[in-house]
Design a protein around this motif. Sequence first.
Motif, PDB file in Angstrom:
ATOM      1  N   HIS A  15       0.830  -1.210   0.000  1.00 30.87           N
ATOM      2  CA  HIS A  15       0.000   0.000   0.000  1.00 30.87           C
ATOM      3  C   HIS A  15       0.865   1.262   0.000  1.00 30.87           C
ATOM      4  CE1 HIS A  15      -3.422   2.542   1.537  1.00 30.87           C
ATOM      5  NE2 HIS A  15      -3.993   1.830   0.586  1.00 30.87           N
ATOM      6  N   LEU A  18       1.932   1.251  -3.857  1.00 32.94           N
ATOM      7  CA  LEU A  18       0.931   1.223  -4.935  1.00 32.94           C
ATOM      8  C   LEU A  18      -0.437   1.747  -4.515  1.00 32.94           C
ATOM      9  CD1 LEU A  18       1.782  -2.133  -6.723  1.00 32.94           C
ATOM     10  CD2 LEU A  18       2.453   0.159  -7.361  1.00 32.94           C
ATOM     11  N   GLY A  19      -0.544   2.235  -3.287  1.00 33.15           N
ATOM     12  CA  GLY A  19      -1.780   2.864  -2.830  1.00 33.15           C
ATOM     13  C   GLY A  19      -3.004   1.994  -3.024  1.00 33.15           C
ATOM     14  N   PRO A  20      -4.073   2.573  -3.579  1.00 30.49           N
ATOM     15  CA  PRO A  20      -5.332   1.828  -3.712  1.00 30.49           C
ATOM     16  C   PRO A  20      -5.213   0.591  -4.611  1.00 30.49           C
ATOM     17  CG  PRO A  20      -5.629   4.158  -4.234  1.00 30.49           C
ATOM     18  CD  PRO A  20      -4.171   3.933  -4.115  1.00 30.49           C
ATOM     19  N   ALA A  21      -4.149   0.531  -5.433  1.00 31.41           N
ATOM     20  CA  ALA A  21      -4.013  -0.609  -6.351  1.00 31.41           C
ATOM     21  C   ALA A  21      -3.329  -1.806  -5.672  1.00 31.41           C
ATOM     22  CB  ALA A  21      -3.216  -0.188  -7.581  1.00 31.41           C
ATOM     23  N   ARG A  24      -5.247  -5.333  -5.306  1.00 32.47           N
ATOM     24  CA  ARG A  24      -5.457  -5.967  -6.615  1.00 32.47           C
ATOM     25  C   ARG A  24      -4.129  -6.485  -7.177  1.00 32.47           C
ATOM     26  NH1 ARG A  24      -8.615  -1.127  -6.938  1.00 32.47           N
ATOM     27  NH2 ARG A  24      -7.084  -0.031  -8.236  1.00 32.47           N
ATOM     28  N   ARG A  28      -3.261 -10.410  -7.843  1.00 30.17           N
ATOM     29  CA  ARG A  28      -2.897 -10.860  -9.202  1.00 30.17           C
ATOM     30  C   ARG A  28      -1.585 -11.644  -9.203  1.00 30.17           C
ATOM     31  NH1 ARG A  28      -4.179  -6.106 -10.867  1.00 30.17           N
ATOM     32  NH2 ARG A  28      -2.017  -5.438 -11.114  1.00 30.17           N
ATOM     33  N   GLN A  29      -0.604 -11.149  -8.438  1.00 31.26           N
ATOM     34  CA  GLN A  29       0.699 -11.834  -8.407  1.00 31.26           C
ATOM     35  C   GLN A  29       0.540 -13.243  -7.831  1.00 31.26           C
ATOM     36  OE1 GLN A  29       3.046 -10.127 -10.048  1.00 31.26           O
ATOM     37  NE2 GLN A  29       1.493  -8.510 -10.062  1.00 31.26           N
TER      38      GLN A  29
ATOM     39  N   GLU B  83     -12.366   2.956  -6.592  1.00 33.84           N
ATOM     40  CA  GLU B  83     -12.082   4.183  -7.355  1.00 33.84           C
ATOM     41  C   GLU B  83     -12.902   4.253  -8.648  1.00 33.84           C
ATOM     42  OE1 GLU B  83      -9.740   2.041  -5.583  1.00 33.84           O
ATOM     43  OE2 GLU B  83      -8.305   2.224  -7.219  1.00 33.84           O
ATOM     44  N   VAL B 230      -2.724  10.873  -1.528  1.00 33.34           N
ATOM     45  CA  VAL B 230      -3.117   9.459  -1.547  1.00 33.34           C
ATOM     46  C   VAL B 230      -1.880   8.576  -1.281  1.00 33.34           C
ATOM     47  CG1 VAL B 230      -2.780   9.041  -4.041  1.00 33.34           C
ATOM     48  CG2 VAL B 230      -4.551   7.802  -2.817  1.00 33.34           C
ATOM     49  N   PRO B 231      -2.045   7.475  -0.536  1.00 34.67           N
ATOM     50  CA  PRO B 231      -0.881   6.616  -0.297  1.00 34.67           C
ATOM     51  C   PRO B 231      -0.438   5.927  -1.589  1.00 34.67           C
ATOM     52  CG  PRO B 231      -2.765   5.965   1.083  1.00 34.67           C
ATOM     53  CD  PRO B 231      -3.263   6.973   0.108  1.00 34.67           C
ATOM     54  N   GLY B 232       0.840   5.530  -1.637  1.00 31.79           N
ATOM     55  CA  GLY B 232       1.357   4.808  -2.802  1.00 31.79           C
ATOM     56  C   GLY B 232       2.296   5.667  -3.629  1.00 31.79           C
ATOM     57  N   VAL B 233       3.617   5.481  -3.384  1.00 29.26           N
ATOM     58  CA  VAL B 233       4.616   6.304  -4.082  1.00 29.26           C
ATOM     59  C   VAL B 233       4.468   6.191  -5.603  1.00 29.26           C
ATOM     60  CG1 VAL B 233       7.095   6.753  -4.300  1.00 29.26           C
ATOM     61  CG2 VAL B 233       6.202   5.847  -2.175  1.00 29.26           C
ATOM     62  N   LEU B 234       4.387   4.958  -6.096  1.00 30.08           N
ATOM     63  CA  LEU B 234       4.342   4.752  -7.550  1.00 30.08           C
ATOM     64  C   LEU B 234       2.982   5.145  -8.125  1.00 30.08           C
ATOM     65  CD1 LEU B 234       6.202   1.332  -7.706  1.00 30.08           C
ATOM     66  CD2 LEU B 234       7.131   3.596  -8.167  1.00 30.08           C
ATOM     67  N   TYR B 235       1.933   4.853  -7.377  1.00 35.02           N
ATOM     68  CA  TYR B 235       0.578   5.215  -7.798  1.00 35.02           C
ATOM     69  C   TYR B 235       0.468   6.736  -7.898  1.00 35.02           C
ATOM     70  CZ  TYR B 235      -4.566   5.324  -7.626  1.00 35.02           C
ATOM     71  OH  TYR B 235      -5.902   5.542  -7.891  1.00 35.02           O
ATOM     72  N   ILE B 302      -0.045  -0.629 -13.897  1.00 35.70           N
ATOM     73  CA  ILE B 302      -0.101  -1.084 -12.493  1.00 35.70           C
ATOM     74  C   ILE B 302      -1.195  -2.137 -12.329  1.00 35.70           C
ATOM     75  CG2 ILE B 302      -0.709  -0.352 -10.136  1.00 35.70           C
ATOM     76  CD1 ILE B 302       0.650   2.308 -10.681  1.00 35.70           C
ATOM     77  N   GLU B 303      -2.286  -1.972 -13.072  1.00 33.51           N
ATOM     78  CA  GLU B 303      -3.429  -2.877 -12.917  1.00 33.51           C
ATOM     79  C   GLU B 303      -3.299  -4.139 -13.788  1.00 33.51           C
ATOM     80  OE1 GLU B 303      -5.724  -2.426 -10.713  1.00 33.51           O
ATOM     81  OE2 GLU B 303      -5.275  -0.352 -10.179  1.00 33.51           O
TER      82      GLU B 303
END
Lengths: 86, 305
Positions: A15, A18-21, A24, A28-29, B83, B230-235, B302-303
């Motif tokens: 988190h 990749l925060g909210p992602a 998921r 997936r991994q 989201e 929002v949390p998540g450095v890469l996001y 990312i998804e």
Amino acid sequence: MAQSTLYDQVVETTHIYLGPAADRFIARQVQNHLHKKPEQLSQGDLEKLVDWIQIAVSLLTEDSDIIEEYVQELRKLTNTKESKNT
Amino acid sequence: MKLPTKRLSTYQLYALFAVLLVILVLVIPPHPATIARYNLTTPAYRTLMLATTALPSLLTWAAAFYGYEQLRKYQNIVRETKEGEAFRQLTTGSRWVALYLPVVTLLALFLGGIANAHPGFRGVSMAFVNYAAIAIAIVAYIKASAGARIMCDNACIRPSLLKTRVLILAFIAVGVFYCYFIIRQSFTPGGTPYYMPLGLMLSTVVVPYFFAWMMGLLAVLDIDAYAIKVPGVLYRRALRQLSWGLLVIIGSSVLLQYLNSANTERGRLVLGAVLLMRYVLYASIAGGFGLIGHSAKKLQQIEKI
């Protein structure tokens, strides 16, 4: 209070990057590379999972510091469990 | 019996608009005053219209449709997630911003062409194009701001007080100057912007534009706050470009509407400083959509990985 599973801990660490992602991404991994359901993730899978995550994240960013930091944080989960077991 | 319907893809829609633009430039009657002013022949007028209006428009539309398409693809991936709704609204907003460009240009060319042949139609044509532009801008910015607000609400994020104050100050400055400009124009001989009385113009053009711009700026403020907190450095990195892209698009669109309001008779050849300013704004809108496209591609990655 229910204890968090290994999967939850991996997601919690992810988190930060990749925060909210995160949820998921980890699901997936686990499904694609370990061929397991996320809730079935065990301590024995962690090393392989971290390797796959490292490859996946390398495709998302070229920032080696972030990749290294993220992988180290994930490896700490292995160490924590190992030290608890011993 | 219900006939099978097939929606045009984003790029098919772009191709359709592009063909319509070229056809209109080649067939519409030229603007008589412009022909006389620059001492042009009809073929020269059309060639200049193609080079100075059609080509930059096509490039800007291409960037706009690309950016929208990438955002739509990302929204499709995350539609079932927390989201999802925010990105659905944001994507709808960006679709209307992308559509604003070709729809307003084509309408202006088409109705302007009729007015060139029948000068009595000029006022109706101007009003129709301007009200259509206002309606599209309002829908676009309401949708974008709704999406941005949902994003912030989901993450319990609020824009900073300082940025909110700066936005209000900027909005008041832009608004007051716009009113001053419009009112001053209306008192100059022959200068009736939008071809309508001042009261009607203020209530049905200026107020709706202010509302649309405020919605757009609120969207930018919320997306900026979300992309910072929002949390998540890469996001966050991927999202930051999206927020910059939207900021540039909304800011440039507002300025373009500002410029178009100043130069209300659209759909005819314009040269000089106005054309140069339009190029700068078109380029920045294209750049903004490019940033959105790039950002949405990163978010898709990312998804997908």
